[in-house]
Design a protein around this motif. Structure first.
Motif, PDB file in Angstrom:
ATOM      1  N   ALA A 222      37.682 -81.439  59.129  1.00  0.00           N
ATOM      2  CA  ALA A 222      36.565 -80.945  58.321  1.00  0.00           C
ATOM      3  C   ALA A 222      35.744 -79.917  59.093  1.00  0.00           C
ATOM      4  N   ALA A 223      35.683 -80.057  60.424  1.00  0.00           N
ATOM      5  CA  ALA A 223      34.910 -79.109  61.216  1.00  0.00           C
ATOM      6  C   ALA A 223      35.506 -77.706  61.140  1.00  0.00           C
ATOM      7  N   ASP A 224      36.863 -77.615  61.073  1.00  0.00           N
ATOM      8  CA  ASP A 224      37.497 -76.301  60.981  1.00  0.00           C
ATOM      9  C   ASP A 224      37.208 -75.664  59.632  1.00  0.00           C
ATOM     10  N   VAL A 225      37.200 -76.475  58.583  1.00  0.00           N
ATOM     11  CA  VAL A 225      36.883 -75.953  57.244  1.00  0.00           C
ATOM     12  C   VAL A 225      35.440 -75.478  57.218  1.00  0.00           C
ATOM     13  N   GLU A 226      34.549 -76.255  57.794  1.00  0.00           N
ATOM     14  CA  GLU A 226      33.128 -75.880  57.808  1.00  0.00           C
ATOM     15  C   GLU A 226      32.909 -74.582  58.573  1.00  0.00           C
ATOM     16  N   ALA A 227      33.595 -74.431  59.722  1.00  0.00           N
ATOM     17  CA  ALA A 227      33.431 -73.203  60.496  1.00  0.00           C
ATOM     18  C   ALA A 227      33.881 -71.983  59.705  1.00  0.00           C
ATOM     19  N   ALA A 228      34.989 -72.123  58.947  1.00  0.00           N
ATOM     20  CA  ALA A 228      35.465 -71.005  58.128  1.00  0.00           C
ATOM     21  C   ALA A 228      34.477 -70.677  57.020  1.00  0.00           C
ATOM     22  N   LEU A 229      33.907 -71.675  56.363  1.00  0.00           N
ATOM     23  CA  LEU A 229      32.922 -71.438  55.311  1.00  0.00           C
ATOM     24  C   LEU A 229      31.697 -70.717  55.867  1.00  0.00           C
ATOM     25  N   ARG A 230      31.230 -71.125  57.069  1.00  0.00           N
ATOM     26  CA  ARG A 230      30.059 -70.486  57.660  1.00  0.00           C
ATOM     27  C   ARG A 230      30.302 -69.008  57.922  1.00  0.00           C
ATOM     28  N   GLU A 231      31.460 -68.738  58.513  1.00  0.00           N
ATOM     29  CA  GLU A 231      31.757 -67.347  58.835  1.00  0.00           C
ATOM     30  C   GLU A 231      31.984 -66.522  57.575  1.00  0.00           C
ATOM     31  N   GLY A 232      32.647 -67.094  56.604  1.00  0.00           N
ATOM     32  CA  GLY A 232      32.941 -66.343  55.385  1.00  0.00           C
ATOM     33  C   GLY A 232      31.720 -66.064  54.549  1.00  0.00           C
ATOM     34  N   ALA A 233      30.776 -66.982  54.484  1.00  0.00           N
ATOM     35  CA  ALA A 233      29.574 -66.783  53.658  1.00  0.00           C
ATOM     36  C   ALA A 233      28.663 -65.708  54.219  1.00  0.00           C
ATOM     37  N   GLY A 234      28.719 -65.488  55.524  1.00  0.00           N
ATOM     38  CA  GLY A 234      27.955 -64.407  56.113  1.00  0.00           C
ATOM     39  C   GLY A 234      26.486 -64.746  56.320  1.00  0.00           C
ATOM     40  N   ALA A 235      25.650 -63.681  56.388  1.00  0.00           N
ATOM     41  CA  ALA A 235      24.250 -63.826  56.762  1.00  0.00           C
ATOM     42  C   ALA A 235      23.414 -64.525  55.715  1.00  0.00           C
ATOM     43  N   LEU A 236      23.911 -64.579  54.466  1.00  0.00           N
ATOM     44  CA  LEU A 236      23.113 -65.217  53.418  1.00  0.00           C
ATOM     45  C   LEU A 236      23.141 -66.747  53.516  1.00  0.00           C
ATOM     46  N   LEU A 237      24.091 -67.300  54.264  1.00  0.00           N
ATOM     47  CA  LEU A 237      24.220 -68.756  54.340  1.00  0.00           C
ATOM     48  C   LEU A 237      23.078 -69.335  55.188  1.00  0.00           C
ATOM     49  N   GLU A 238      22.338 -70.274  54.606  1.00  0.00           N
ATOM     50  CA  GLU A 238      21.268 -70.961  55.318  1.00  0.00           C
ATOM     51  C   GLU A 238      21.770 -72.258  55.947  1.00  0.00           C
ATOM     52  N   SER A 239      22.603 -73.005  55.224  1.00  0.00           N
ATOM     53  CA  SER A 239      23.175 -74.244  55.762  1.00  0.00           C
ATOM     54  C   SER A 239      24.370 -74.628  54.918  1.00  0.00           C
ATOM     55  N   VAL A 240      25.261 -75.447  55.517  1.00  0.00           N
ATOM     56  CA  VAL A 240      26.399 -75.981  54.798  1.00  0.00           C
ATOM     57  C   VAL A 240      26.480 -77.466  55.124  1.00  0.00           C
ATOM     58  N   ARG A 241      26.742 -78.285  54.100  1.00  0.00           N
ATOM     59  CA  ARG A 241      26.743 -79.726  54.293  1.00  0.00           C
ATOM     60  C   ARG A 241      27.916 -80.349  53.562  1.00  0.00           C
ATOM     61  N   LEU A 242      28.686 -81.164  54.285  1.00  0.00           N
ATOM     62  CA  LEU A 242      29.778 -81.929  53.682  1.00  0.00           C
ATOM     63  C   LEU A 242      29.166 -83.150  53.005  1.00  0.00           C
ATOM     64  N   PHE A 243      29.336 -83.263  51.678  1.00  0.00           N
ATOM     65  CA  PHE A 243      28.703 -84.406  50.995  1.00  0.00           C
ATOM     66  C   PHE A 243      29.708 -85.343  50.346  1.00  0.00           C
ATOM     67  N   ASP A 244      31.021 -85.006  50.399  1.00  0.00           N
ATOM     68  CA  ASP A 244      31.973 -85.939  49.812  1.00  0.00           C
ATOM     69  C   ASP A 244      33.355 -85.700  50.400  1.00  0.00           C
ATOM     70  N   VAL A 245      34.047 -86.809  50.659  1.00  0.00           N
ATOM     71  CA  VAL A 245      35.449 -86.766  51.089  1.00  0.00           C
ATOM     72  C   VAL A 245      36.215 -87.713  50.173  1.00  0.00           C
ATOM     73  N   TYR A 246      37.326 -87.185  49.569  1.00  0.00           N
ATOM     74  CA  TYR A 246      38.076 -88.020  48.622  1.00  0.00           C
ATOM     75  C   TYR A 246      39.560 -87.932  48.938  1.00  0.00           C
ATOM     76  N   THR A 247      40.194 -89.105  48.920  1.00  0.00           N
ATOM     77  CA  THR A 247      41.654 -89.178  49.002  1.00  0.00           C
ATOM     78  C   THR A 247      42.129 -90.128  47.920  1.00  0.00           C
ATOM     79  N   GLY A 248      43.278 -89.810  47.342  1.00  0.00           N
ATOM     80  CA  GLY A 248      43.800 -90.675  46.287  1.00  0.00           C
ATOM     81  C   GLY A 248      44.879 -89.972  45.485  1.00  0.00           C
ATOM     82  N   GLU A 249      45.275 -90.616  44.360  1.00  0.00           N
ATOM     83  CA  GLU A 249      46.369 -90.090  43.541  1.00  0.00           C
ATOM     84  C   GLU A 249      46.046 -88.730  42.956  1.00  0.00           C
ATOM     85  N   GLN A 250      44.776 -88.490  42.610  1.00  0.00           N
ATOM     86  CA  GLN A 250      44.420 -87.239  41.933  1.00  0.00           C
ATOM     87  C   GLN A 250      44.618 -86.011  42.815  1.00  0.00           C
TER      88      GLN A 250
END
Length: 831
Positions: A756-784
């Motif tokens: 998840a840390a690698d995904v978060e780092a990519a989101l931070r860099e991609g969003a650019g200067a407008l990003l104030e914060s990013v927060r992981l609020f859900d993790v799901y695994t299952g059939e869906q």
């Protein structure tokens, strides 16, 4: 050291108005640790007098012998008639002078004496034993006073020394001279400026040869050796009452006259003595170190294996004494000893100290030798002892004397004339410093601005200029040194590191952690419990030369052992929900560093080579912060079921530490003991030279939990605070935008192995200067989402500092973030 005041006053002319507590206070001001002032005999009141036994009637018909006595107590009973007393003791006869407690007296234990009927007679008083008056340990019977000691009816308080004041002094290792009446009397005389009579000032023998043959193998182990003997000693001669009383007040048990004399002189002069039955000696005496394999049965009936470091007294039969510690059984004074040989010696302090600890034999003798005794008092002590044996035991002092003087005179200490004043910060006149040093017994020669000071033989602790300064300062009065508050330079305040440590402490305390302070010691067992591999750098620890605990001889290389043991103690006392943290140094020796630092003298500054050697032995000492959690992190209540502490709480604690320093923490999965391989995170901070590893956090390995006896699922974190501080830039005030925030939520499907840390780092860099914060609020695994995949939902907060974002700008920033995450991690936007 227990010092009876009556004994002390024999050698120092204290003013009559000086009370025992005032004397104790004055000695404390001079540096002696007087712990208590005991008023001995204060619980004895009423008439206690001398009495002469006129006649004794033996009473029969009882289970034990009973005697009805008529005792002349003079006019002490108010009538002058003989006192009638019933007594069961058998060790006195008609005509003996005894001690009588008359009706109205109260003895120790609140035992009131009255006239009462017993064994068919009226007993008006009691004939007293030493035990009943608590004079000394004696169960042989009542006290029989020497003939002519007193007239019948005379008060027995002064005769027996029933009442006395005793100073109990805790003698520190540097003040061995205070383990004697002589030493304390000299201190009291110096404090009050009154005359002192030296009990060691005895007439020397007329000759120094012709004594019992003796030789010292090495002057380094014994610098002076004296032997004096007596012949025709009466082994049945009793110790006089005054000697037995003084020894008891000083805390020494009375044994026999010969032994009591050696103990009495030791307490008086501070010089341990040993007495031999001369007829039991076999050939000349030799003082030497033990040889491998030698043994000796000591006076306590223990056969001891001797060490080559032990100093021995030997004759032709082998070892007869462990020098300065305990005598041998075969040559001890017995009931038939008529020829006595007295030994007085000056043994090496370090040898005696090591021997005492090695054999676990701590005696009054060893306590004095290991602190240092007067190197010139041996002849006086031996002469005093044989004189007492002759006076009290009917002996004849032998003409021959053995005196081996192998010591060298002490070198003078050269100091500046104002040395004490410079150290104390008080301008002492040079005349004052000289007078105080001469009061101690030093020989002082002034040469301009320097003093040449030769300490006396009874002060082996005076070895450098600072010791001499202490003598001046303590006699001038520590209380006379003014207290000056140091002034801080204007505009300084706390350093950056101090502010960081305070901020981290407050942050963790606000988060519910309690701070602990542990000893910085650990053992190999602690490292084994952490499941560290043999080559782990944390196993390279500095070993203490003299550890407080043999189980913890190492300086810690990690904070975790102390924290885990503190956690176990809390859980064991019923506190199951625990969150602890500690900030402190760890000690990490450099590879190839020397195991010991060189010991430098204090008489000069170190050379550059010596400084380099010391620096090379000093380990790195990084500052770390660690924390452990167990039990419930959020307690259950009406608001909900609560939540157990997990690895995520440990990582969050690390994030809060980094936030207190104003740096961003990067979290990545890792494998690192003692954490669980699947629940361990490596913690990084970004710096000018890239990311740096600053610590680890997560859940402890089950084997670690078992080794330490911890509850299940314990989480822990350890962060190197120095590296966090180094990564922190200059503190800047945050920019606060007055424009509204735009929130965008994204759910991404990724492979189960993606962090998840690698995904978060990519989101931070991609969003650019407008990003104030990013927060992981859900993790799901299952059939869906399919097998081997997981869904990560993030909330992106976007804001501009100069305008309100449009919907198109917010969506573009979100799409850029998702695109970079897809490129780097294979993430797919979940519909």
């Amino acid at each position: 050291m227990r010092v009876p005041l009556s004994w002390l006053r024999e050698y120092v002319e204290l003013p009559e108005e000086v009370t025992p507590r005032a004397l104790a206070s004055a000695l404390i001001s001079a540096g002696l640790e007087v712990e208590t002032v005991d008023v001995v005999g204060a619980d004895i009141t009423g008439p206690v007098v001398a009495g002469r036994v006129l006649d004794i009637e033996e009473l029969t018909g009882f289970k034990k012998p009973i005697r009805f006595c008529r005792v002349d107590v003079g006019g002490a009973n108010g009538t002058g008639e003989p006192q009638e007393i019933v007594c069961g003791a058998r060790n006195f006869a008609e005509g003996d002078l005894v001690v009588v407690a008359l009706p109205g007296a109260v003895l120790p234990g609140d035992f009131a004496i009255s006239a009462r009927k017993t064994y068919g007679r009226v007993s008006a008083g009691m004939i007293c034993s030493a035990s009943e008056l608590e004079l000394w340990e004696d169960h042989a019977g009542i006290i029989v006073l020497p003939e002519g000691a007193a007239d019948p009816g005379a008060d027995a308080y002064g005769l027996l020394g029933l009442r006395d004041d005793v100073l109990d002094i805790a003698v520190t290792p540097d003040r061995g001279y205070a383990l004697s009446i002589r030493g304390v009397a000299r201190e009291a005389a110096a404090v009050y400026g009154v005359p002192f009579t030296d009990p060691a000032d005895v007439a020397p023998p007329e000759r120094n040869d012709g004594g019992y043959p003796a030789v010292v193998a090495d002057p380094e182990i014994c610098s002076r050796y004296v032997l004096r003997g007596v012949s025709g000693f009466d082994p049945a001669a009793p110790s006089p009452l005054w000697m037995r009383r003084r020894l008891h007040l000083a805390g020494v048990r009375s044994v026999s006259l010969a032994v009591d004399v050696t103990n009495y002189v030791m307490m008086e002069l501070g010089q341990p003595l040993h007495a031999w039955d001369r007829s039991a000696l076999r050939g000349p005496i030799e003082v030497r170190l033990a040889k491998p394999g030698e043994k000796l049965e000591t006076l306590d009936h223990v056969v001891r294996e001797l060490d080559p470091d032990d100093i021995l007294i030997t004759d032709d039969s082998g070892p007869i004494n462990i020098a300065g510690v305990m005598g041998g059984l075969d040559t001890e004074i017995g009931d038939a000893s008529t020829d006595v040989l007295i030994e007085a010696a000056h043994f090496a302090e370090t040898h005696i100290a090591r021997t005492s600890r090695r054999h676990q034999l701590s005696s009054e003798s060893s306590r004095r030798f290991e602190r240092g005794v007067d190197s010139a008092v041996q002849m006086a002590a031996a002469t005093r002892a044989v004189a007492l044996l002759a006076e009290l035991g009917g002996a004849v002092v032998d003409d021959g004397v053995t005196h081996l003087d192998l010591g060298a005179p002490r070198d003078p200490i050269v100091v500046r004339a104002d040395n004490a004043g410079r150290i104390a910060g008080v301008a002492y006149p040079v005349e004052t410093e000289i007078a105080r040093l001469r009061l101690v017994g030093c020989e002082v020669v002034q040469d301009g601005d320097t003093l040449s000071v030769t300490p006396p033989t009874w002060r082996p602790d005076l070895t450098d200029p600072n010791d001499l300064a202490e003598e001046v300062i303590r006699y001038e009065g520590y209380e006379n040194i003014p207290a000056v508050r140091p002034r801080a330079e204007a505009g300084r305040g706390l350093t950056r590191g101090q502010r960081l440590r305070r901020g981290v402490g407050r942050t963790l305390a606000d988060a519910g952690f309690s701070e602990v302070l542990n000893y910085p010691f650990m053992g190999e067992r602690d490292l084994d419990g952490l499941q560290l591999e043999p080559g782990d750098a944390r196993r390279s620890a500095l070993r203490l030369a003299n550890p407080l605990n043999d189980d913890e001889p190492l300086l810690r290389t990690t904070l975790l052992p102390g924290l885990l043991k503190a956690l176990v103690r809390n859980v064991g006392r019923g506190f199951g929900d625990v969150a602890l943290f500690e900030m402190g140094l760890v000690y990490r020796p450099e590879p190839g560093a020397p195991e010991r630092a060189p010991m430098l003298g204090v008489d000069r500054g170190p050379t550059p080579e010596e400084r380099a050697a010391v620096d090379a032995a000093i380990p790195n000492q990084p500052r770390r912060v660690g924390a452990v959690l167990a039990g419930q992190r959020e307690r259950a209540g009406w608001w909900g079921p609560g939540r157990a502490a997990t690895w995520a709480d440990a990582i969050q604690a690390a994030r809060e530490v980094a936030a207190a320093a104003g740096v961003e923490l990067v979290v990545r999965a890792d494998r690192h003991a003692p954490w669980h391989p699947g629940r361990c995170a490596a913690l990084y901070v970004a710096g000018a030279d890239g990311e740096r590893l600053v610590g680890h956090a997560g859940e402890l390995h089950p084997r670690v939990v078992k080794a330490y006896g911890l509850p299940e699922r314990v989480a822990a974190v350890e962060v190197e605070l120095d590296l966090v501080e180094a990564a922190a830039g200059a503190a800047t005030a945050p920019e606060v935008s007055t424009y509204p925030v735009a929130t965008q939520d994204v759910a991404l499907l990724v492979d189960g192995t993606v962090h998840a840390a690698d995904v978060e780092a990519a989101l931070r860099e991609g969003a650019g200067a407008l990003l104030e914060s990013v927060r992981l609020f859900d993790v799901y695994t299952g059939e869906q989402v399919g097998e081997g995949r997981k869904s990560l939902a993030y909330s992106l907060r976007l804001r501009a500092g100069d305008r309100t974002l449009t919907a198109e700008e917010a969506t573009a920033a979100r799409d850029a973030a998702v695109a970079l995450a897809a490129e780097r991690t294979g993430a797919v936007l979940r519909g």
